[in-house]
Design a protein around this motif. Sequence first.
Motif, PDB file in Angstrom:
ATOM      1  N   TRP A 184     -58.206  49.317  32.912  1.00 51.82           N
ATOM      2  CA  TRP A 184     -57.023  48.488  32.708  1.00 51.82           C
ATOM      3  C   TRP A 184     -57.310  47.503  31.579  1.00 51.82           C
ATOM      4  CZ3 TRP A 184     -52.309  49.152  34.934  1.00 51.82           C
ATOM      5  CH2 TRP A 184     -52.233  49.942  36.087  1.00 51.82           C
ATOM      6  N   PHE A 185     -56.360  47.343  30.710  1.00 51.93           N
ATOM      7  CA  PHE A 185     -56.408  46.374  29.626  1.00 51.93           C
ATOM      8  C   PHE A 185     -55.142  45.530  29.710  1.00 51.93           C
ATOM      9  CE2 PHE A 185     -59.937  47.929  26.947  1.00 51.93           C
ATOM     10  CZ  PHE A 185     -60.183  49.135  27.576  1.00 51.93           C
ATOM     11  N   ARG A 186     -55.154  44.402  29.021  1.00 52.73           N
ATOM     12  CA  ARG A 186     -53.951  43.582  28.987  1.00 52.73           C
ATOM     13  C   ARG A 186     -53.797  42.938  27.618  1.00 52.73           C
ATOM     14  NH1 ARG A 186     -55.753  38.679  33.120  1.00 52.73           N
ATOM     15  NH2 ARG A 186     -57.254  37.660  31.726  1.00 52.73           N
ATOM     16  N   GLN A 187     -52.555  42.637  27.296  1.00 49.60           N
ATOM     17  CA  GLN A 187     -52.271  41.984  26.030  1.00 49.60           C
ATOM     18  C   GLN A 187     -51.245  40.893  26.257  1.00 49.60           C
ATOM     19  OE1 GLN A 187     -50.978  44.587  22.850  1.00 49.60           O
ATOM     20  NE2 GLN A 187     -51.620  43.103  21.304  1.00 49.60           N
ATOM     21  N   ALA A 188     -51.683  39.670  26.024  1.00 50.07           N
ATOM     22  CA  ALA A 188     -50.792  38.511  26.137  1.00 50.07           C
ATOM     23  C   ALA A 188     -50.103  38.291  24.801  1.00 50.07           C
ATOM     24  CB  ALA A 188     -51.598  37.285  26.543  1.00 50.07           C
ATOM     25  N   PRO A 189     -48.972  37.607  24.797  1.00 47.46           N
ATOM     26  CA  PRO A 189     -48.253  37.357  23.547  1.00 47.46           C
ATOM     27  C   PRO A 189     -49.138  36.661  22.522  1.00 47.46           C
ATOM     28  CG  PRO A 189     -46.888  36.777  25.415  1.00 47.46           C
ATOM     29  CD  PRO A 189     -48.245  37.084  25.968  1.00 47.46           C
ATOM     30  N   GLY A 190     -49.178  37.202  21.323  1.00 50.12           N
ATOM     31  CA  GLY A 190     -49.943  36.589  20.243  1.00 50.12           C
ATOM     32  C   GLY A 190     -51.440  36.812  20.318  1.00 50.12           C
ATOM     33  N   LYS A 191     -51.877  37.618  21.289  1.00 56.41           N
ATOM     34  CA  LYS A 191     -53.307  37.869  21.449  1.00 56.41           C
ATOM     35  C   LYS A 191     -53.617  39.358  21.333  1.00 56.41           C
ATOM     36  CE  LYS A 191     -54.273  33.848  24.344  1.00 56.41           C
ATOM     37  NZ  LYS A 191     -54.918  33.365  25.595  1.00 56.41           N
ATOM     38  N   GLU A 192     -54.890  39.657  21.124  1.00 56.41           N
ATOM     39  CA  GLU A 192     -55.304  41.049  21.061  1.00 56.41           C
ATOM     40  C   GLU A 192     -55.417  41.626  22.471  1.00 56.41           C
ATOM     41  OE1 GLU A 192     -57.918  40.880  16.919  1.00 56.41           O
ATOM     42  OE2 GLU A 192     -58.865  41.357  18.824  1.00 56.41           O
ATOM     43  N   ARG A 193     -55.315  42.938  22.541  1.00 56.54           N
ATOM     44  CA  ARG A 193     -55.495  43.605  23.818  1.00 56.54           C
ATOM     45  C   ARG A 193     -56.949  43.452  24.267  1.00 56.54           C
ATOM     46  NH1 ARG A 193     -53.237  49.657  24.387  1.00 56.54           N
ATOM     47  NH2 ARG A 193     -51.510  48.549  23.394  1.00 56.54           N
ATOM     48  N   GLU A 194     -57.145  43.158  25.548  1.00 62.72           N
ATOM     49  CA  GLU A 194     -58.490  42.920  26.051  1.00 62.72           C
ATOM     50  C   GLU A 194     -58.776  43.738  27.300  1.00 62.72           C
ATOM     51  OE1 GLU A 194     -58.925  38.805  27.108  1.00 62.72           O
ATOM     52  OE2 GLU A 194     -57.452  38.913  28.741  1.00 62.72           O
ATOM     53  N   PHE A 195     -60.042  44.012  27.501  1.00 64.95           N
ATOM     54  CA  PHE A 195     -60.509  44.739  28.670  1.00 64.95           C
ATOM     55  C   PHE A 195     -60.333  43.898  29.929  1.00 64.95           C
ATOM     56  CE2 PHE A 195     -63.131  47.425  31.220  1.00 64.95           C
ATOM     57  CZ  PHE A 195     -63.932  46.581  31.979  1.00 64.95           C
ATOM     58  N   VAL A 196     -59.912  44.552  31.016  1.00 62.53           N
ATOM     59  CA  VAL A 196     -59.764  43.865  32.298  1.00 62.53           C
ATOM     60  C   VAL A 196     -60.708  44.457  33.348  1.00 62.53           C
ATOM     61  CG1 VAL A 196     -58.200  43.347  34.209  1.00 62.53           C
ATOM     62  CG2 VAL A 196     -57.358  43.256  31.854  1.00 62.53           C
ATOM     63  N   ALA A 197     -60.643  45.772  33.537  1.00 60.21           N
ATOM     64  CA  ALA A 197     -61.451  46.400  34.585  1.00 60.21           C
ATOM     65  C   ALA A 197     -61.581  47.882  34.282  1.00 60.21           C
ATOM     66  CB  ALA A 197     -60.816  46.194  35.956  1.00 60.21           C
ATOM     67  N   ALA A 198     -62.626  48.493  34.842  1.00 62.33           N
ATOM     68  CA  ALA A 198     -62.834  49.920  34.649  1.00 62.33           C
ATOM     69  C   ALA A 198     -63.463  50.522  35.894  1.00 62.33           C
ATOM     70  CB  ALA A 198     -63.722  50.183  33.435  1.00 62.33           C
ATOM     71  N   ILE A 199     -63.229  51.813  36.066  1.00 63.54           N
ATOM     72  CA  ILE A 199     -63.786  52.532  37.210  1.00 63.54           C
ATOM     73  C   ILE A 199     -64.195  53.919  36.740  1.00 63.54           C
ATOM     74  CG2 ILE A 199     -61.492  53.335  37.943  1.00 63.54           C
ATOM     75  CD1 ILE A 199     -62.510  52.957  40.865  1.00 63.54           C
ATOM     76  N   SER A 200     -65.323  54.376  37.257  1.00 65.15           N
ATOM     77  CA  SER A 200     -65.810  55.701  36.877  1.00 65.15           C
ATOM     78  C   SER A 200     -64.950  56.798  37.507  1.00 65.15           C
ATOM     79  CB  SER A 200     -67.268  55.867  37.316  1.00 65.15           C
ATOM     80  OG  SER A 200     -67.368  55.748  38.729  1.00 65.15           O
ATOM     81  N   ARG A 201     -65.170  58.000  37.065  1.00 65.72           N
ATOM     82  CA  ARG A 201     -64.381  59.114  37.572  1.00 65.72           C
ATOM     83  C   ARG A 201     -64.537  59.282  39.075  1.00 65.72           C
ATOM     84  NH1 ARG A 201     -65.273  64.712  34.647  1.00 65.72           N
ATOM     85  NH2 ARG A 201     -64.233  63.579  32.982  1.00 65.72           N
ATOM     86  N   SER A 202     -65.733  59.098  39.555  1.00 65.86           N
ATOM     87  CA  SER A 202     -65.982  59.252  40.994  1.00 65.86           C
ATOM     88  C   SER A 202     -65.511  58.052  41.801  1.00 65.86           C
ATOM     89  CB  SER A 202     -67.472  59.454  41.251  1.00 65.86           C
ATOM     90  OG  SER A 202     -68.175  58.262  40.969  1.00 65.86           O
ATOM     91  N   GLY A 203     -65.343  56.924  41.123  1.00 62.39           N
ATOM     92  CA  GLY A 203     -65.014  55.685  41.826  1.00 62.39           C
ATOM     93  C   GLY A 203     -66.232  54.915  42.286  1.00 62.39           C
TER      94      GLY A 203
END
Length: 120
Positions: free
Chosen positions: A32-51
Amino acid sequence: VQLQASGGGLVQAGGSLRLSCAASGRTFSSGWFRQAPGKEREFVAAISRSGGSTDYADSVKGRFAISRDNAKNTVYLQMNSLKPDDTAVYYCAASDRARIYYGQREYDYWGQGTQVTVSS
């Protein structure tokens, strides 16, 4: 491959939301990534294929939880104790590889984004 993100909305500070990202076809490592107004897109969270492996940006550690249901080809982002600074468009992404990845370039597929607005 198509990713469909959903679950965004308007919530008061301190509240919770759960985002979902449904993928067509096989499962992938996801983020998951997020982008706030006027800001660059940033990393939020990640999960492997297996979980079996997850990781988070420092700004959301202890408040957000990423999980997946491979039977449903769906990844979730549970967001608790939301703050106004969490306001952004949230994007889900998927990689053909199995590991956790933090950079946008590592992801092969992207969802359309879902708006999260946290009011103070």
